[in-house]
Design a protein around this motif. Sequence first.
Motif: not given
Length: 385
Positions: A196, A260, A349, A353, A271, A203, A277, A264, A200
């Motif tokens: 996780s 995302m 983020f 989460s 997320w 990204s 978000l 996932h 983030s």
Amino acid sequence: MRKAWNICSAEIGLILKKRRSYLTMFAMPLLFTLLFGNILGGDVGSQKLKILLVDQDGTFLSKELGRDMGKDNQYFTLEKSTSAQAKKMLENKKAEGMIKIPKDFERKLKAEQDPAISFRKIPEFTSSGTVTGSLSAALTRMKMNLAASNAWSKYSGGNVREMYGKLANETKNHSQKIERITVYDHQKDNQPSKISASASGMSIMFVMIVMMSVTGTILEARNNGVWHRLLIAPAKRASIASGYLLSFFILGWIQFGTIMVLTHYLFDVNWGNPLVLFIHVSAMLLAIVGLGLIIAGTARTAEQQSAFGNLLVISTCMISGVYWPLEIEPPFMQKIAEFLPQTWAMRGFNEISLNASFLDNLHNVEVLLLFAAVFLVIGIRKIRI
């Protein structure tokens, strides 16, 4: 508005026609997410947090609250401390947070009032929801057990503490059994904690790299004469500026939204709340677009834009905790990180989460919007839109 949309769709089409754009936008973030998640995730996820407990009440119920939270907790260790020692340890960052139980804790509970329990954390600690959630659950169990014990004592004449102890033990055993089944097995099967944070972080980095590149289209248009022809065309400067800014924003959402969805389903990344978000990512993208405009307005050539932009992105991502937790960085780097948008994006983020609400994440959005406002004003002036 139509002219702005025409410019926007044209710019997005030019970017998406290039095959190499898909490599930077989608393939590389997924690859780096997988690599960094497996390399760094295991060690970080296995470390327990240290939370200090300052019990100013020292009564039966305040001690029970500490025992309830600290017994067999899989996320953090609860260490008793004095108020002065706890403050010093937080200042030296030898603990992640401090829970303070006030002096009137037991009296307010017996009066069916809510005691003012405070939780203080260091700025780098982004998983406060784990602690506050455990505290809220323990306090709820305590209220229920106390109400049941008082009712039982009223009708039977028995000892309240004795009955409370029996109820508390049964509640603890039951809740711990459920926690081991749902939490431990989920982490064992899917290991979301390893991926996780990496998802983030990677990204953010690759969205910034792409934005540094696409905002350079303004620089290319200016050097090729396209920018001059647009300015003398029967289109307002506001329409031209809106078209370019909208194209950058939508392109950022195409990239981040796709990542995302893919992370996932491929890596089981959670997320969090979609609405919270959406607001958080939108604020982050505005800040990134503004930063890209500043670089485009400062550089003279596309090569300078790419080189300086990538150098800035990678160096600031290192400092802001994209690659690794802020806790392992020297104090002076942690202070610098407070002035970088990636730091606040990562905190948001992490909190989202953990199912943070909009109000819980509002402070991160506010800081990102502040970055966006400053960057966009400076960037638009440098581009001379």
